[in-house]
Structure formats: structure tokens, C-alpha cells
Design a protein around this motif. Structure first.
Motif, mmCIF file in Angstrom:
data_model
loop_
_atom_site.group_PDB
_atom_site.id
_atom_site.type_symbol
_atom_site.label_atom_id
_atom_site.label_comp_id
_atom_site.label_asym_id
_atom_site.label_seq_id
_atom_site.Cartn_x
_atom_site.Cartn_y
_atom_site.Cartn_z
ATOM 1 N N ASP A 18 -1.513 -1.507 -4.685
ATOM 2 C CA ASP A 18 -1.661 -1.288 -6.123
ATOM 3 C C ASP A 18 -1.870 -2.604 -6.858
ATOM 4 O OD1 ASP A 18 -1.165 1.075 -8.230
ATOM 5 O OD2 ASP A 18 -0.431 -0.818 -9.054
ATOM 6 N N VAL A 19 -2.829 -2.605 -7.769
ATOM 7 C CA VAL A 19 -3.228 -3.825 -8.456
ATOM 8 C C VAL A 19 -2.094 -4.420 -9.288
ATOM 9 C CG1 VAL A 19 -4.124 -2.659 -10.514
ATOM 10 C CG2 VAL A 19 -5.112 -4.852 -9.800
ATOM 11 N N GLU A 20 -1.129 -3.585 -9.710
ATOM 12 C CA GLU A 20 -0.039 -4.077 -10.558
ATOM 13 C C GLU A 20 1.279 -4.238 -9.808
ATOM 14 O OE1 GLU A 20 0.299 -1.597 -13.977
ATOM 15 O OE2 GLU A 20 -1.626 -2.215 -14.832
ATOM 16 N N THR A 21 1.566 -3.329 -8.873
ATOM 17 C CA THR A 21 2.885 -3.340 -8.232
ATOM 18 C C THR A 21 2.841 -3.698 -6.752
ATOM 19 O OG1 THR A 21 2.731 -0.971 -7.722
ATOM 20 C CG2 THR A 21 3.702 -1.583 -9.855
ATOM 21 N N GLY A 22 1.655 -3.914 -6.201
ATOM 22 C CA GLY A 22 1.532 -4.163 -4.772
ATOM 23 C C GLY A 22 1.949 -5.558 -4.355
ATOM 24 N N GLU A 23 1.989 -5.770 -3.024
ATOM 25 C CA GLU A 23 2.336 -7.070 -2.460
ATOM 26 C C GLU A 23 1.222 -8.084 -2.699
ATOM 27 O OE1 GLU A 23 4.518 -7.078 1.610
ATOM 28 O OE2 GLU A 23 3.100 -5.419 1.703
ATOM 29 N N HIS A 24 1.576 -9.350 -2.543
ATOM 30 C CA HIS A 24 0.554 -10.385 -2.495
ATOM 31 C C HIS A 24 -0.308 -10.114 -1.263
ATOM 32 C CE1 HIS A 24 -1.270 -14.366 -1.952
ATOM 33 N NE2 HIS A 24 -1.038 -14.546 -3.247
ATOM 34 N N ARG A 25 -1.614 -10.352 -1.362
ATOM 35 C CA ARG A 25 -2.522 -9.982 -0.278
ATOM 36 C C ARG A 25 -2.132 -10.638 1.048
ATOM 37 N NH1 ARG A 25 -6.627 -11.049 -2.626
ATOM 38 N NH2 ARG A 25 -7.407 -9.014 -3.267
ATOM 39 N N ASP A 26 -1.743 -11.902 1.030
ATOM 40 C CA ASP A 26 -1.352 -12.579 2.271
ATOM 41 C C ASP A 26 -0.210 -11.837 2.960
ATOM 42 O OD1 ASP A 26 -2.954 -14.413 0.838
ATOM 43 O OD2 ASP A 26 -2.092 -16.085 1.956
ATOM 44 N N ASP A 27 0.815 -11.477 2.177
ATOM 45 C CA ASP A 27 1.971 -10.777 2.744
ATOM 46 C C ASP A 27 1.582 -9.389 3.235
ATOM 47 O OD1 ASP A 27 3.571 -12.954 2.103
ATOM 48 O OD2 ASP A 27 4.088 -12.148 0.125
ATOM 49 N N ALA A 28 0.743 -8.702 2.451
ATOM 50 C CA ALA A 28 0.327 -7.348 2.828
ATOM 51 C C ALA A 28 -0.474 -7.362 4.132
ATOM 52 C CB ALA A 28 -0.491 -6.729 1.705
ATOM 53 N N PHE A 29 -1.367 -8.348 4.279
ATOM 54 C CA PHE A 29 -2.139 -8.473 5.519
ATOM 55 C C PHE A 29 -1.206 -8.716 6.711
ATOM 56 C CE2 PHE A 29 -6.860 -9.624 4.585
ATOM 57 C CZ PHE A 29 -6.959 -8.540 3.724
ATOM 58 N N GLN A 30 -0.260 -9.622 6.532
ATOM 59 C CA GLN A 30 0.652 -9.953 7.627
ATOM 60 C C GLN A 30 1.507 -8.750 8.019
ATOM 61 O OE1 GLN A 30 2.427 -13.482 5.747
ATOM 62 N NE2 GLN A 30 1.578 -14.733 7.385
ATOM 63 N N ASP A 31 1.978 -7.994 7.025
ATOM 64 C CA ASP A 31 2.779 -6.804 7.313
ATOM 65 C C ASP A 31 1.955 -5.756 8.056
ATOM 66 O OD1 ASP A 31 4.916 -7.964 6.056
ATOM 67 O OD2 ASP A 31 4.691 -6.848 4.174
ATOM 68 N N LEU A 32 0.705 -5.581 7.646
ATOM 69 C CA LEU A 32 -0.176 -4.604 8.295
ATOM 70 C C LEU A 32 -0.406 -4.972 9.757
ATOM 71 C CD1 LEU A 32 -2.078 -2.166 8.196
ATOM 72 C CD2 LEU A 32 -3.843 -3.664 7.237
ATOM 73 N N PHE B 34 -7.959 -1.785 4.093
ATOM 74 C CA PHE B 34 -7.074 -2.365 3.077
ATOM 75 C C PHE B 34 -7.865 -2.476 1.780
ATOM 76 C CE2 PHE B 34 -5.175 -5.638 0.531
ATOM 77 C CZ PHE B 34 -3.810 -5.525 0.745
ATOM 78 N N THR B 35 -7.385 -1.824 0.732
ATOM 79 C CA THR B 35 -8.086 -1.865 -0.548
ATOM 80 C C THR B 35 -7.095 -2.072 -1.681
ATOM 81 O OG1 THR B 35 -9.538 -0.637 -2.052
ATOM 82 C CG2 THR B 35 -8.031 0.668 -0.718
ATOM 83 N N THR B 36 -7.494 -2.866 -2.658
ATOM 84 C CA THR B 36 -6.649 -3.164 -3.811
ATOM 85 C C THR B 36 -7.230 -2.503 -5.050
ATOM 86 O OG1 THR B 36 -5.967 -5.287 -2.888
ATOM 87 C CG2 THR B 36 -5.710 -5.004 -5.259
ATOM 88 N N GLY B 37 -6.362 -1.913 -5.874
ATOM 89 C CA GLY B 37 -6.807 -1.278 -7.111
ATOM 90 C C GLY B 37 -5.753 -0.320 -7.620
ATOM 91 N N VAL B 38 -6.144 0.525 -8.562
ATOM 92 C CA VAL B 38 -5.250 1.574 -9.045
ATOM 93 C C VAL B 38 -5.104 2.609 -7.930
ATOM 94 C CG1 VAL B 38 -4.917 3.377 -10.772
ATOM 95 C CG2 VAL B 38 -5.944 1.185 -11.427
#
Length: 554
Positions: free
Chosen positions: A144-158, A116-120
Motif C-alpha cells: 500500500d502506497v500509504e501504509t506499506g513497508e519500505h520497498r527494500d524491506d518488502a523485497f527482502q521479506d518476500l 510486487f506492486t505498489t499503490g492503493v
């Protein structure tokens, strides 16, 4: 405890050197963008100013906003700098040397691997492709640093996609304020990779405290062994015996691996701050105990620094605050035993720190010329006749019963490293201690010193060190000896040789000792930030390397 099924990795400064390879180029792009946007300075000045602000305020600080504000520029300047900083330029990058092999081993062991990585998005995709590690992961998420999910939600979805519960996942990353914090908040096991600009960041809350810390990805293997052992309900009991500057290094490496860690510490010190407190206040010398308490501490860095502070001037010159604190606590509570217990509570230590005896003992040595010297400071004094034997006065000092019980119950006993006679053998001279070591069913390992010590072990080889330990314990008591194989640079050795010390060599005589010899690079990286347990910056063992080898013996 639930079995670990998966590992969730961050990318930058966790699997490759982003800080070293990419940050400089990103800062120069940002400097160029700010100057083009009207910043009234040269590109080099804008680049240097970024570094100065980051070093002054730390990695949480918004450097670009601050630079815009300093020059009365609009927020659009900071936005232009950030866009340039996060552009999709990557260049030549490669993973840390142990990453591909470790990831492949983890896959072969049945662990699911997630990235899991955040950025452009375009830039992070290029990084993954350039590193060549994509095929090793079961899923790669670029948030994506601008349009991606909040990290908590993204982790839970993964985790939901892979039908994983948080406590079945180990979250590995370098940033305590992001992936470590999120992992902890969701109930994952968290491991901080100590690399890059966030490695020295101080946690603001418990959620930013990682469960484990590593300096190499390959160290995940023994973290997983710890977790698997705990899953089986077996928390190994480890006793480390010694003193001086060596024992804290062992404790520093082992404290994250088991809560059942006990330090058995010598109390024969008669020099410097400890010696003055011993003679002035009539309490046991606290210096070696202090170092071990700080090594096992989970309290704030400020409190640890306070306990290690030495006064540099006035009547207290050379005196350690921690030593004074323990001495005062002994007077307030009525005993050295109570003082150590209360100081342990204040420093929130993991495990126990116990003196090998509570009696006022002096270390003595018989020299090769027939002379006898008394007091630890005289036993270690350079330029005297070689030591032919050591003993305690009084010889019948009573051992600390709690220390004896811990030795008898141990699964692993670690002896050393440290000054052979004044830090290590001083404990083995206490009646009942060697008998308890022999009687214990634990595996016993001796960690040999890296260099000889003028006045104690002049000219000693590894075989000589082992022989001295065996004179106290008997033959065939030790199961293994850890020996350094790294020969430091000549410039470093010359410094030691000028002071009468040298590298501890391995010669043919070592074969006479019926014990497993484990040769490995045990030297700490001299270029990285190091925790010093004394006033001198010494060549010493690496805590993590030592811990991994010791843990493998279990």
C-alpha cells in the motif's frame, strides 16, 4: 554464478500498458479534484497543465505540488489531486499480448514467479483481477502506497518467505528509480522494461543502471539463456562484420548479451565528413568506427550525443564532432589504432571495435559497361551501370591481425546488415578475412538487407544478396540467413521507390543456396523513439528482434 530460481515482476507498465490505458483517466480525475478544491481554471486546463509539467520536467517531478504552488493554493489541493489520481477506478485493461504465454512458459520451466506492486491496495487488486494473470504467480504482494513497508524491506521479506537469495532472482520493472534501484541495491539481476513514461529516464547513479533492457516480456527468455550460459562458465564470443548504419544496430542489440563482442569495421568510406577527414588529415575514415563505438558505449547519453553531433553551419557544416575527435586523437597518440583504443576507453564501450585493416585502401568497382570507378562514394553513386565486381586498391592490403584472431576464436560470426558492397563486402575483400571466416568453427549468419540500395543493389532479391556474399566466402560457408518478412505500409515503400530503392524480395532462386533461411519480422517500430546512426531516418532492422534471432543460433 548462481542459478536463477525466480523472477520478481512489477505490474504497471511492465505487464500491461498502464501509461496508455490508465494515466489519462487518472489525470482527468486529478484535474476534476483540483478544480473542485478551488483551482482557478477549467478541468481541461488543469488536465493540460499536468501533461505540460510532466513533459517539461520529467517523471520525477511532483506535478500536483507544483500546480498548487503556482496558484498560491494550500498543500491540501495536491493531496486531493493525488487521492483522485490513485483512486480505485480501473476500467477495461488487458496484459501485453506476450505476457500470459511467457509467464506460463516460465512456470513450466521451473521458475518461481513473484509479483510486487505498489499503490492503493483496492485499485491494484482490481488491476490484477482484470488482467487475469493472478493464478500464474506463486505470490502477489500489494504494498500500500500509504501504509506499506519500505520497498527494500518488502523485497527482502518476500525473498525470505520463498528462501531465495537476491542473486537467484531477476527483478523486472519499468522504473529505474524504484524497483531497478532496489533490486540492484540488494544484489538482484535487474531488467528494465522499456515502456511508459519512465523508459527514457536517465540514471542518476549506478544503482539505477539495469543489467538488461527489454521492450517485450517475451525477451526475458533469451536474457535467461544468457544468464544460464554464464552460469555454465561459457561467455560466447561474437564477431559482427560490416559498417555503415547496419552494424551499429546489431551491436546495440547484442551488447547486453555477451561481453565478448567484437565489431570488425570497414575503413573504405570516402564521402561526407569521413572523406574530408581522410583527405585533409591523412587518417583512416572514422565515421563507421564512430557509430560502432557509440553503439557499444556505456557512457552518458550526453557524451554519446556529443560524438554523434553534426555541425549545421559554417566551415564545419556537415562535419561530425566524433569524427574530428578520433582524427585529433590519432594525431595526439600517433596512430589510428591508438586513437580507437583511447576513444573506446573514454566511451566505456562493451567489447571491441576493430578496423578490418589499418592500411589506406580504396574500394573500386568494375561496372557492367566495362568502366571502372574508384572510391566508395563513386561505387555507391546512383544512376550508373550495374556493379559486376568490386576490389580493393591496393589488393594486397594487410588484414588487422587482432581482427583475424577474433574471427578465428568466435562462436558466432554475424555478417551485415548494411550496404552490400560498400559496408559488408568491403571487409571481405581484405586478404585473410574470408579465409579466417571459412576456417573459424563459429556459426556464420548473414543478415540480409530490408531494402535495395540505388547504385549498388538495384533490383536485387534476397538470393542475389546471398550470391554476392558467397562469391567472397564460397558456397556452404554460411549456416543461416536472416530475412525480413514484414512488408511495410505502401506510403513507406513509395518513399523508397521514388528514390530508386525497393523491398528486398524472396523468390524461388533462394532454394539454390544450401543455407538455412530464417524469415521473420525484422523491421523496427517506426512509431517509437529511435536512435539514428546517420542523418537520414531509414527503414531498418529492429535491434532487439535481431538480437533474439541471432542469439537463438547459439
Amino acid at each position: 554464478m548462481v542459478k536463477v530460481k525466480a523472477l520478481l515482476f512489477d505490474l504497471d507498465d511492465t505487464l500491461f500498458d498502464c501509461c496508455g490505458l490508465l494515466v489519462e483517466a487518472a489525470r482527468r480525475r486529478a484535474a476534476r479534484a483540483m478544480v473542485c478544491a478551488g483551482l482557478p481554471c477549467s478541468e481541461e486546463e488543469a488536465y493540460r497543465r499536468q501533461i505540460e509539467l510532466a513533459e517539461q520536467h520529467g517523471p520525477r517531478f511532483d506535478v500536483f505540488d507544483a500546480m498548487a504552488e503556482m496558484h498560491g493554493m494550500p498543500h491540501s489541493l495536491a493531496q486531493a489531486a493525488l487521492a483522485a489520481y490513485n483512486s480505485d477506478e480501473v476500467g477495461e485493461i488487458q496484459p501485453f499480448p506476450d505476457v500470459p504465454e511467457t509467464l506460463a512458459e516460465l512456470r513450466s520451466q521451473g521458475y518461481k514467479l513473484l509479483l510486487f506492486t505498489t499503490g492503493v491496495t483496492a485499485r491494484q487488486e482490481k488491476k490484477v483481477k482484470a488482467l487475469g494473470i493472478g493464478p500464474l504467480f506463486d505470490e502477489i504482494v500489494i504494498n500500500d502506497v500509504e501504509t506499506g513497508e519500505h520497498r527494500d524491506d518488502a523485497f527482502q521479506d518476500l525473498l525470505a518467505r520463498h528462501r531465495l537469495k537476491p542473486d537467484e532472482v531477476v527483478c523486472v520493472g519499468d522504473r529505474i528509480q524504484s524497483e531497478i534501484k532496489t533490486g540492484n541495491s540488494l544484489g538482484m539481476i535487474t531488467v528494465q522494461m522499456l515502456h511508459g513514461r519512465f523508459k527514457d529516464l536517465v540514471p542518476k547513479t549506478e544503482l539505477e543502471e539495469p543489467d538488461y533492457k527489454i521492450s517485450r516480456i517475451s525477451e526475458l527468455q533469451y536474457v535467461l539463456r544468457v544468464l544460464n550460459r554464464r552460469n555454465k562458465g561459457a561467455e560466447p564470443r561474437v564477431v559482427a562484420i560490416g559498417g555503415g548504419t547496419g552494424l551499429p544496430v546489431v551491436l546495440q542489440g547484442l551488447k547486453d548479451l555477451t561481453p565478448n563482442l567484437t565489431a570488425v569495421v570497414t575503413v573504405t568510406d570516402s564521402g561526407r565528413s569521413s572523406g574530408r577527414i581522410r583527405s585533409d588529415f591523412g587518417v583512416l575514415p572514422p565515421g563507421d568506427m564512430r557509430n560502432c563505438l557509440v553503439a557499444l558505449s556505456d557512457s552518458s547519453q550526453l557524451l554519446n550525443d556529443l560524438f554523434q553531433y553534426r555541425f549545421a553551419e559554417g566551415a564545419l557544416e556537415g562535419m561530425s564532432f566524433g569524427n574530428l575527435f578520433i582524427a585529433a586523437m590519432a594525431k595526439v597518440t600517433g596512430s589510428f589504432e591508438s586513437a580507437v583504443r583511447e576513444t573506446s576507453r573514454i566511451l566505456a564501450i562493451r567489447g571491441k571495435v576493430l578496423p578490418s585493416t589499418y592500411e589506406d585502401v580504396q574500394l573500386c568497382a568494375k561496372l557492367a559497361d566495362g568502366a571502372v570507378v574508384e572510391g566508395e562514394v563513386n561505387v555507391r553513386r546512383p544512376r550508373k551501370a550495374p556493379i559486376s565486381g568490386v576490389f580493393l586498391r591496393p589488393a594486397d592490403a594487410k588484414a588487422n591481425e587482432e581482427a583475424i584472431n577474433e574471427i578465428l576464436r568466435a562462436d558466432l560470426i554475424v555478417i551485415g546488415p548494411g550496404s552490400l558492397y560498400t559496408s559488408v563486402i568491403a571487409n571481405l575483400l581484405v586478404p585473410a578475412v574470408p579465409e579466417a571466416i571459412r576456417a573459424s568453427k563459429a556459426r556464420k549468419v548473414y543478415v540480409c538487407n530490408i531494402v535495395t540500395q540505388a547504385g549498388q543493389t538495384d533490383g536485387y532479391s534476397c538470393a542475389d544478396h546471398i550470391a554476392a556474399i558467397e562469391r567472397c566466402l564460397g558456397e556452404r560457408v554460411l549456416d543461416a540467413v536472416l530475412v525480413n518478412s514484414n512488408v511495410p505500409a505502401p506510403s513507406i515503400l513509395e518513399r523508397y521507390q521514388s528514390e530508386g530503392s525497393d523491398l528486398v524480395r524472396v523468390d524461388d532462386r533462394i532454394a539454390a543456396h544450401r543455407v538455412q533461411i530464417i524469415l521473420d519480422d525484422l523491421v523496427e517500430n517506426l512509431d517509437q523513439r529511435r536512435i539514428l546512426w546517420e542523418k537520414q531516418d531509414l527503414l531498418r532492422h529492429d535491434p532487439e528482434k535481431l538480437a533474439e534471432l541471432i542469439w537463438n543460433l547459439l
